[in-house]
Design a protein around this motif. Structure first.
Motif, PDB file in Angstrom:
ATOM      1  N   LEU A 131      90.753  -7.650  71.843  1.00  0.00           N
ATOM      2  CA  LEU A 131      92.169  -7.270  71.996  1.00  0.00           C
ATOM      3  C   LEU A 131      92.211  -6.017  72.855  1.00  0.00           C
ATOM      4  O   LEU A 131      91.660  -4.983  72.463  1.00  0.00           O
ATOM      5  N   SER A 132      92.844  -6.105  74.023  1.00  0.00           N
ATOM      6  CA  SER A 132      92.731  -4.969  74.953  1.00  0.00           C
ATOM      7  C   SER A 132      94.093  -4.347  75.282  1.00  0.00           C
ATOM      8  O   SER A 132      95.128  -5.015  75.182  1.00  0.00           O
ATOM      9  N   PRO A 133      94.100  -3.086  75.706  1.00  0.00           N
ATOM     10  CA  PRO A 133      95.347  -2.364  75.975  1.00  0.00           C
ATOM     11  C   PRO A 133      95.722  -2.412  77.463  1.00  0.00           C
ATOM     12  O   PRO A 133      95.031  -3.048  78.264  1.00  0.00           O
ATOM     13  N   TRP A 134      96.794  -1.696  77.812  1.00  0.00           N
ATOM     14  CA  TRP A 134      97.318  -1.771  79.172  1.00  0.00           C
ATOM     15  C   TRP A 134      96.793  -0.672  80.087  1.00  0.00           C
ATOM     16  O   TRP A 134      96.944  -0.770  81.300  1.00  0.00           O
ATOM     17  N   ASN A 135      96.225   0.384  79.532  1.00  0.00           N
ATOM     18  CA  ASN A 135      96.010   1.550  80.413  1.00  0.00           C
ATOM     19  C   ASN A 135      94.891   1.350  81.443  1.00  0.00           C
ATOM     20  O   ASN A 135      95.002   1.809  82.579  1.00  0.00           O
ATOM     21  N   SER A 160      96.943  -7.036  77.045  1.00  0.00           N
ATOM     22  CA  SER A 160      98.214  -6.394  76.678  1.00  0.00           C
ATOM     23  C   SER A 160      99.429  -7.058  77.329  1.00  0.00           C
ATOM     24  O   SER A 160      99.381  -7.497  78.476  1.00  0.00           O
ATOM     25  N   GLU A 161     100.518  -7.040  76.612  1.00  0.00           N
ATOM     26  CA  GLU A 161     101.778  -7.586  77.132  1.00  0.00           C
ATOM     27  C   GLU A 161     102.441  -6.599  78.094  1.00  0.00           C
ATOM     28  O   GLU A 161     103.311  -6.980  78.868  1.00  0.00           O
ATOM     29  N   PHE A 162     102.030  -5.336  78.079  1.00  0.00           N
ATOM     30  CA  PHE A 162     102.674  -4.347  78.962  1.00  0.00           C
ATOM     31  C   PHE A 162     102.213  -4.482  80.410  1.00  0.00           C
ATOM     32  O   PHE A 162     102.909  -4.083  81.323  1.00  0.00           O
ATOM     33  N   THR A 207      90.856  -2.423  71.286  1.00  0.00           N
ATOM     34  CA  THR A 207      91.057  -1.142  71.960  1.00  0.00           C
ATOM     35  C   THR A 207      92.551  -0.900  72.013  1.00  0.00           C
ATOM     36  O   THR A 207      93.301  -1.729  72.536  1.00  0.00           O
ATOM     37  N   GLY A 208      92.989   0.207  71.468  1.00  0.00           N
ATOM     38  CA  GLY A 208      94.421   0.513  71.461  1.00  0.00           C
ATOM     39  C   GLY A 208      94.708   1.710  70.574  1.00  0.00           C
ATOM     40  O   GLY A 208      93.812   2.520  70.301  1.00  0.00           O
ATOM     41  N   SER A 209      95.929   1.780  70.102  1.00  0.00           N
ATOM     42  CA  SER A 209      96.342   2.980  69.368  1.00  0.00           C
ATOM     43  C   SER A 209      95.824   2.956  67.924  1.00  0.00           C
ATOM     44  O   SER A 209      95.513   1.890  67.379  1.00  0.00           O
ATOM     45  N   THR A 210      95.799   4.120  67.322  1.00  0.00           N
ATOM     46  CA  THR A 210      95.331   4.238  65.940  1.00  0.00           C
ATOM     47  C   THR A 210      96.255   3.444  65.014  1.00  0.00           C
ATOM     48  O   THR A 210      95.791   2.762  64.102  1.00  0.00           O
ATOM     49  N   GLY A 211      97.560   3.499  65.268  1.00  0.00           N
ATOM     50  CA  GLY A 211      98.521   2.792  64.416  1.00  0.00           C
ATOM     51  C   GLY A 211      98.274   1.290  64.446  1.00  0.00           C
ATOM     52  O   GLY A 211      98.206   0.641  63.387  1.00  0.00           O
ATOM     53  N   THR A 212      98.118   0.721  65.632  1.00  0.00           N
ATOM     54  CA  THR A 212      97.879  -0.724  65.720  1.00  0.00           C
ATOM     55  C   THR A 212      96.479  -1.046  65.188  1.00  0.00           C
ATOM     56  O   THR A 212      96.277  -2.092  64.565  1.00  0.00           O
ATOM     57  N   GLY A 213      95.546  -0.146  65.407  1.00  0.00           N
ATOM     58  CA  GLY A 213      94.179  -0.344  64.903  1.00  0.00           C
ATOM     59  C   GLY A 213      94.169  -0.544  63.390  1.00  0.00           C
ATOM     60  O   GLY A 213      93.419  -1.369  62.862  1.00  0.00           O
ATOM     61  N   GLU A 230      88.321   0.787  68.993  1.00  0.00           N
ATOM     62  CA  GLU A 230      88.274   1.826  70.028  1.00  0.00           C
ATOM     63  C   GLU A 230      89.681   2.397  70.101  1.00  0.00           C
ATOM     64  O   GLU A 230      90.559   1.821  70.748  1.00  0.00           O
ATOM     65  N   LEU A 231      89.909   3.522  69.441  1.00  0.00           N
ATOM     66  CA  LEU A 231      91.275   4.027  69.270  1.00  0.00           C
ATOM     67  C   LEU A 231      91.496   5.305  70.084  1.00  0.00           C
ATOM     68  O   LEU A 231      90.727   5.629  70.976  1.00  0.00           O
ATOM     69  N   GLY A 232      92.554   6.010  69.744  1.00  0.00           N
ATOM     70  CA  GLY A 232      92.886   7.199  70.533  1.00  0.00           C
ATOM     71  C   GLY A 232      92.830   8.460  69.681  1.00  0.00           C
ATOM     72  O   GLY A 232      92.067   8.535  68.723  1.00  0.00           O
ATOM     73  N   GLU A 362     101.272  14.165  67.904  1.00  0.00           N
ATOM     74  CA  GLU A 362     100.889  12.814  68.333  1.00  0.00           C
ATOM     75  C   GLU A 362      99.950  12.907  69.521  1.00  0.00           C
ATOM     76  O   GLU A 362      99.988  13.892  70.260  1.00  0.00           O
ATOM     77  N   GLU A 363      99.174  11.840  69.717  1.00  0.00           N
ATOM     78  CA  GLU A 363      98.418  11.729  70.958  1.00  0.00           C
ATOM     79  C   GLU A 363      99.436  11.719  72.106  1.00  0.00           C
ATOM     80  O   GLU A 363     100.438  10.996  72.046  1.00  0.00           O
ATOM     81  N   ILE A 364      99.190  12.501  73.154  1.00  0.00           N
ATOM     82  CA  ILE A 364     100.211  12.640  74.203  1.00  0.00           C
ATOM     83  C   ILE A 364     100.233  11.434  75.128  1.00  0.00           C
ATOM     84  O   ILE A 364     101.261  10.838  75.375  1.00  0.00           O
TER      85      ILE A 364
HETATM   86  P1  NAD Z   1      98.556  -0.685  71.406  1.00  0.00           P
HETATM   87  O1  NAD Z   1      97.895  -0.363  70.117  1.00  0.00           O
HETATM   88  O2  NAD Z   1     100.024  -0.609  71.460  1.00  0.00           O
HETATM   89  O3  NAD Z   1      98.194  -2.164  71.911  1.00  0.00           O
HETATM   90  C1  NAD Z   1      96.880  -2.633  72.150  1.00  0.00           C
HETATM   91  C2  NAD Z   1      96.810  -4.124  71.965  1.00  0.00           C
HETATM   92  O4  NAD Z   1      97.184  -4.435  70.646  1.00  0.00           O
HETATM   93  C3  NAD Z   1      97.728  -4.950  72.876  1.00  0.00           C
HETATM   94  O5  NAD Z   1      97.021  -6.027  73.422  1.00  0.00           O
HETATM   95  C4  NAD Z   1      98.791  -5.457  71.948  1.00  0.00           C
HETATM   96  O6  NAD Z   1      99.252  -6.749  72.311  1.00  0.00           O
HETATM   97  C5  NAD Z   1      98.057  -5.541  70.637  1.00  0.00           C
HETATM   98  N1  NAD Z   1      98.900  -5.474  69.446  1.00  0.00           N
HETATM   99  C6  NAD Z   1     100.160  -5.033  69.316  1.00  0.00           C
HETATM  100  N2  NAD Z   1     100.593  -5.186  68.046  1.00  0.00           N
HETATM  101  C7  NAD Z   1      99.579  -5.733  67.362  1.00  0.00           C
HETATM  102  C8  NAD Z   1      99.391  -6.140  65.998  1.00  0.00           C
HETATM  103  N3  NAD Z   1     100.347  -6.003  65.075  1.00  0.00           N
HETATM  104  N4  NAD Z   1      98.196  -6.665  65.644  1.00  0.00           N
HETATM  105  C9  NAD Z   1      97.221  -6.801  66.550  1.00  0.00           C
HETATM  106  N5  NAD Z   1      97.340  -6.429  67.833  1.00  0.00           N
HETATM  107  C10 NAD Z   1      98.488  -5.913  68.236  1.00  0.00           C
HETATM  108  O7  NAD Z   1      97.871   0.284  72.454  1.00  0.00           O
HETATM  109  P2  NAD Z   1      98.322   0.527  73.938  1.00  0.00           P
HETATM  110  O8  NAD Z   1      99.643   1.244  73.939  1.00  0.00           O
HETATM  111  O9  NAD Z   1      98.184  -0.714  74.712  1.00  0.00           O
HETATM  112  O10 NAD Z   1      97.186   1.548  74.430  1.00  0.00           O
HETATM  113  C11 NAD Z   1      97.296   2.912  74.244  1.00  0.00           C
HETATM  114  C12 NAD Z   1      96.462   3.389  73.085  1.00  0.00           C
HETATM  115  O11 NAD Z   1      95.169   2.863  73.195  1.00  0.00           O
HETATM  116  C13 NAD Z   1      96.299   4.893  73.043  1.00  0.00           C
HETATM  117  O12 NAD Z   1      96.391   5.337  71.706  1.00  0.00           O
HETATM  118  C14 NAD Z   1      94.890   5.103  73.571  1.00  0.00           C
HETATM  119  O13 NAD Z   1      94.280   6.277  73.155  1.00  0.00           O
HETATM  120  C15 NAD Z   1      94.195   3.899  73.062  1.00  0.00           C
HETATM  121  N6  NAD Z   1      93.053   3.576  73.903  1.00  0.00           N
HETATM  122  C16 NAD Z   1      91.798   3.729  73.402  1.00  0.00           C
HETATM  123  C17 NAD Z   1      90.692   3.473  74.202  1.00  0.00           C
HETATM  124  C18 NAD Z   1      89.296   3.610  73.699  1.00  0.00           C
HETATM  125  O14 NAD Z   1      88.407   3.061  74.331  1.00  0.00           O
HETATM  126  N7  NAD Z   1      89.051   4.296  72.601  1.00  0.00           N
HETATM  127  C19 NAD Z   1      90.876   3.066  75.521  1.00  0.00           C
HETATM  128  C20 NAD Z   1      92.169   2.911  75.989  1.00  0.00           C
HETATM  129  C21 NAD Z   1      93.260   3.153  75.171  1.00  0.00           C
END
Ligand code: NAD
Length: 488
Positions: A131-135, A160-162, A207-213, A230-232, A362-364
């Motif tokens: 599961l990957s993010p947009w950045n 990511s959908e973004f 890989t994504g935010s702590t909340g979604t993690g 892999e969170l933030g 919050e993470e900026i």
């Molecule tokens: P996000 O958590 O919003 O989304 C990440 C992925 O999760 C997307 O593909 C999204 O479709 C999916 N998602 C959304 N809701 C979900 C759910 N309920 N269950 C399962 N998956 C769901 O993160 P983001 O905004 O795309 O990315 C930014 C965050 O990611 C920041 O907090 C950043 O620090 C973190 N990040 C971490 C790393 C790392 O390697 N540690 C790298 C890049 C980004």
């Protein structure tokens, strides 16, 4: 098979997609079971195909990322998403034979003399969800994929959908270069992502935010699926008294301005000596102005990914201003940002920050940089230790005792000394967080092991050891003697 209408993910398709994803998982797992053991050559071939795909379609992918962001420099995308990932694939190709070798392990005396053997084999786990993010949408999809393949697994990906255009392109490219039982992409919104996280994978990398993690881990727990998260988090920068503030400023500016601060490892806030605060702020200001004399028409500078993300950053600055922060916009070209829909935001330095400000809670994840001051470095250490463990931590200075003190007294996922972010670009170093900034890691041999099952294999010698040692019933004096011997 796309599930969109007029550029929007169609609502109400989640159930359809769930059964499609479940079917794909069953198919991949069946293929995995049937084909085992797969030769290393096939694993390598998958990585080579992934590398070729990235090379052949680098320009298309960079264009898609730029369109998704509004603006994102193709050169930046080439460096961060294509070159870095291709090189990581090459690194895996170079080391995977060694990583995959079984480890001989010791057996207790005198079992070895009697012919007992022990080893650990690093075996594929099976089907791994990504599961990957947009950045960094390409890097953070294909990076894990390289090691998922290196370890002999198959992969299902939900990007990511973004970054919709990039995700759709990746879906097509993967479909053109891999069979669906090797690797398959599912696009869609958060409902699809949530359904994806519920699948009974053999491992799930998020890989994504702590909340979604947190949600992902809860979903995975239902099937006891092991996760790599892999969170933030808020990665702090310690500037020691001995730092070269001009050089540090340049490096911090580069790390903070790349991708307009939308980097998990971006320096989140600075901790500077009280007496050097002006110098430190000036260093960052100058470093930024030198690289970006203007921003609005400057293709080197990325936009904020969506209006929602942009508004969040604006309100973060307003909140800080309302609560008494000094707000310094680094706007060397004196541009008017108020009348544009480019979602470009200048670096905004916040001084006199307090902990009740959103920017300190919050993470900026954008070009906003709070600056805190200390009179002794231990204040900064205590501050960091009282909060969530960060993903990255940075120290600038030439005082090696102080550097060691900061490193030994704090905990973070990783560290770069005298720069920011760079540790993630070292292929051989494990990359991951700790606690709220993540768990598990990839890159290095650790990544290969993360996606492998360390299987213990013990071979018993012909001789009946249990009987010889007195551990076989009927128990008697020989057993008591053996126990007493072991307890000595
Ligand atoms: P996000 O958590 O919003 O989304 C990440 C992925 O999760 C997307 O593909 C999204 O479709 C999916 N998602 C959304 N809701 C979900 C759910 N309920 N269950 C399962 N998956 C769901 O993160 P983001 O905004 O795309 O990315 C930014 C965050 O990611 C920041 O907090 C950043 O620090 C973190 N990040 C971490 C790393 C790392 O390697 N540690 C790298 C890049 C980004």
């Amino acid at each position: 098979m796309l599930r969109r209408s007029e550029g929007k993910w169609r609502a109400g398709m989640a159930e359809d997609r769930t059964s499609e994803m479940e079917a794909a998982l069953r198919k991949q797992r069946a293929a995995h079971n049937q084909m085992r053991p797969e030769p290393m050559g096939l694993r390598k071939n998958r990585i080579e195909r992934a590398i070729k795909l990235l090379k052949d379609h680098a320009d298309d992918l960079c264009r898609a990322m730029s369109a998704d962001f509004g603006n994102r420099s193709p050169q930046q995308s080439m460096m961060t998403d294509i070159v870095g990932t291709v090189n990581f694939g090459k690194y895996c190709l170079k080391h995977m034979d060694r990583w995959a070798r079984a480890d001989k392990r010791h057996v207790q005396f005198p079992l070895g003399l009697l012919g007992a053997k022990a080893e650990v084999r690093y075996e594929p786990k099976g089907v791994i969800g990504i599961l990957s993010p947009w950045n960094f949408p390409v890097n953070l999809t294909f990076g894990p994929l390289m090691q998922v393949f290196a370890a002999g697994n198959r992969a299902m990906i939900k990007p990511s959908e973004f970054t919709e255009k990039t995700s759709i392109l990746m879906e097509r490219l993967i479909a053109d270069n891999f069979t669906p039982d090797e690797c398959v992409v599912f696009t869609g919104g958060p409902d699809v992502a949530a359904a994806f996280a519920e699948l009974p994978f053999d491992h799930l990398v998020f890989t994504g935010s702590t909340g979604t993690g947190r949600k992902v881990m809860e979903a995975a727990a239902k099937n006891l699926v092991p996760v790599t998260l892999e969170l933030g988090g808020k990665s702090p920068v310690f500037l020691g008294e001995s730092a070269d503030f001009a050089k540090a400023g340049e490096r911090i500016a580069m790390g903070k301005m790349m991708n307009a601060g939308q980097i998990c490892l971006a320096p989140d806030y600075l901790y500077v000596p009280e007496s050097k605060a002006d110098e430190a702020v000036h260093g960052v200001w100058q470093g930024t102005a030198d690289m970006y004399p203007s921003l609005l028409e400057n293709d080197d500078y990325a936009s904020i990914v969506t209006d929602r993300h942009f508004d969040r950053l604006q309100s973060m600055v307003e909140d800080a201003r309302d609560k008494g922060a000094e707000v310094i916009e680094v706007n060397p070209g004196n541009e008017d940002f108020s009348n544009t829909n480019a979602r470009k935001m200048p670096l905004t330095i916040l001084r006199n920050v307090t902990d009740d400000m959103q920017a300190m809670q919050e993470e900026i994840f954008g070009p906003v940089l709070p600056v805190k001051t200390y009179s002794h470095i231990d204040e900064a250490i205590d501050y960091v230790n009282e909060r969530d463990r960060p993903l990255g931590l940075y120290y600038f200075g030439s005082d090696s005792n102080e550097e060691e003190r900061v490193l030994r007294k704090t905990i973070s996922g990783g560290v770069t000394v005298n720069d920011v972010i760079f540790h993630v670009s070292m292929d051989d170093l494990p990359f991951g967080g700790v606690g709220p900034s993540g768990m598990g890691s990839y890159h290095g041999v650790e990544g290969f092991r993360e996606f492998s099952h360390a299987r213990s294999i013990y071979s018993q010698p012909k001789i009946d050891l249990a009987k010889l040692a007195g551990f076989k019933p009927p128990y008697g004096g020989k057993t008591d003697k053996a126990i007493a011997g072991q307890m000595k």
